[in-house]
Design a protein around this motif. Sequence first.
Motif, short mmCIF file in Angstrom:
data_model
loop_
_atom_site.label_atom_id
_atom_site.label_comp_id
_atom_site.label_asym_id
_atom_site.label_seq_id
_atom_site.Cartn_x
_atom_site.Cartn_y
_atom_site.Cartn_z
N GLN A 1 -54.71 -9.01 34.01
CA GLN A 1 -53.02 -8.85 34.44
C GLN A 1 -52.72 -7.42 34.38
O GLN A 1 -51.05 -7.04 35.00
CB GLN A 1 -52.54 -9.41 32.96
CG GLN A 1 -52.88 -11.05 32.76
CD GLN A 1 -52.18 -11.75 30.65
OE1 GLN A 1 -51.95 -9.98 30.23
NE2 GLN A 1 -52.87 -12.62 30.81
N GLY A 2 -53.15 -5.98 33.94
CA GLY A 2 -52.67 -4.96 33.91
C GLY A 2 -52.45 -4.58 36.22
O GLY A 2 -51.68 -3.81 36.31
N ILE A 3 -53.54 -5.11 36.55
CA ILE A 3 -53.62 -4.59 37.56
C ILE A 3 -52.49 -5.11 38.17
O ILE A 3 -52.50 -4.66 39.26
CB ILE A 3 -55.02 -4.45 38.56
CG1 ILE A 3 -55.96 -3.49 37.50
CG2 ILE A 3 -54.59 -4.77 39.80
CD1 ILE A 3 -57.38 -4.54 37.79
N TRP A 4 -52.28 -6.42 38.40
CA TRP A 4 -51.37 -7.80 38.85
C TRP A 4 -50.39 -6.58 38.64
O TRP A 4 -49.06 -6.62 39.42
CB TRP A 4 -51.82 -8.81 38.79
CG TRP A 4 -52.95 -9.34 39.36
CD1 TRP A 4 -53.56 -10.35 39.13
CD2 TRP A 4 -53.20 -9.35 40.43
NE1 TRP A 4 -54.80 -10.21 39.95
CE2 TRP A 4 -54.32 -9.91 41.16
CE3 TRP A 4 -52.44 -9.20 41.98
CZ2 TRP A 4 -55.06 -10.45 42.10
CZ3 TRP A 4 -53.23 -9.16 42.88
CH2 TRP A 4 -54.20 -9.71 43.54
N PHE A 5 -49.18 -6.44 37.11
CA PHE A 5 -48.41 -5.98 37.03
C PHE A 5 -48.14 -4.42 37.55
O PHE A 5 -47.35 -4.26 38.03
CB PHE A 5 -48.27 -5.43 35.11
CG PHE A 5 -46.91 -4.91 34.85
CD1 PHE A 5 -45.60 -6.24 34.87
CD2 PHE A 5 -46.94 -3.79 34.45
CE1 PHE A 5 -44.93 -5.60 34.60
CE2 PHE A 5 -46.37 -3.01 34.05
CZ PHE A 5 -44.94 -4.14 34.00
N ILE A 6 -49.30 -3.13 37.41
CA ILE A 6 -49.20 -1.92 38.70
C ILE A 6 -48.37 -2.51 40.44
O ILE A 6 -48.12 -2.30 40.88
CB ILE A 6 -49.89 -1.35 38.00
CG1 ILE A 6 -50.40 -1.00 36.91
CG2 ILE A 6 -49.76 0.00 39.42
CD1 ILE A 6 -51.51 -0.06 36.60
N LEU A 7 -48.80 -3.75 40.51
CA LEU A 7 -48.42 -4.00 42.30
C LEU A 7 -47.30 -4.25 42.21
O LEU A 7 -46.47 -4.13 43.02
CB LEU A 7 -50.06 -5.24 42.33
CG LEU A 7 -49.43 -6.14 43.90
CD1 LEU A 7 -49.54 -4.48 44.83
CD2 LEU A 7 -50.42 -6.82 44.53
N LEU A 8 -46.94 -5.50 40.87
CA LEU A 8 -45.47 -5.94 40.77
C LEU A 8 -44.54 -4.41 40.64
O LEU A 8 -44.12 -4.30 41.66
CB LEU A 8 -45.89 -6.95 39.68
CG LEU A 8 -43.98 -7.05 39.76
CD1 LEU A 8 -43.80 -8.19 40.67
CD2 LEU A 8 -43.95 -8.12 38.16
N LEU B 1 -45.16 -1.40 41.62
CA LEU B 1 -45.22 -0.84 42.94
C LEU B 1 -44.53 -1.77 44.14
O LEU B 1 -44.07 -0.97 45.26
CB LEU B 1 -46.77 -0.40 43.72
CG LEU B 1 -47.39 0.26 43.33
CD1 LEU B 1 -49.17 -0.07 43.26
CD2 LEU B 1 -46.88 1.80 43.32
N CYS B 2 -44.48 -2.93 44.30
CA CYS B 2 -43.45 -3.67 44.87
C CYS B 2 -41.43 -3.89 44.76
O CYS B 2 -41.08 -3.34 45.89
CB CYS B 2 -43.65 -4.94 45.26
SG CYS B 2 -45.33 -5.64 45.70
N VAL B 3 -41.52 -3.79 43.34
CA VAL B 3 -40.22 -3.58 43.08
C VAL B 3 -39.70 -2.06 43.41
O VAL B 3 -37.78 -2.03 44.44
CB VAL B 3 -39.90 -4.03 41.66
CG1 VAL B 3 -38.60 -2.71 41.31
CG2 VAL B 3 -39.88 -5.12 41.34
N ILE B 4 -40.85 -1.32 43.66
CA ILE B 4 -40.36 0.25 43.42
C ILE B 4 -39.95 0.45 45.35
O ILE B 4 -38.96 1.35 45.33
CB ILE B 4 -41.36 0.85 43.18
CG1 ILE B 4 -41.45 1.33 41.99
CG2 ILE B 4 -41.04 2.26 43.88
CD1 ILE B 4 -42.21 2.48 41.35
N GLY B 5 -41.10 -0.01 46.05
CA GLY B 5 -40.85 -0.67 47.51
C GLY B 5 -39.60 -1.57 47.90
O GLY B 5 -38.60 -0.83 48.45
#
Length: 66
Positions: free
Chosen positions: A37-44, A46-50
């Motif tokens: 869940q932490g890995i997917w949260f980090i991806l999320l 990154l998407c929001v920042i982009g």
Amino acid sequence: ISVLWLLIGIVCLAGVIWLVLYGIKKFVTPIPDRLEQGIWFILLLLCVIGALTILAGGTFHGPSFR
């Protein structure tokens, strides 16, 4: 066009992460749910920042084929 490059990047990155997680879970060792869940949260994040960078007027430079 920046949004298109961002979406392509997100899909590719998510696919690579999913493949790595699947390979580790299937062939190496089980991964704790909290870590996954932490890995997917980090991806999320990154998407929001982009997305916010593009919406704020910043540019996302895709690959250059010159």
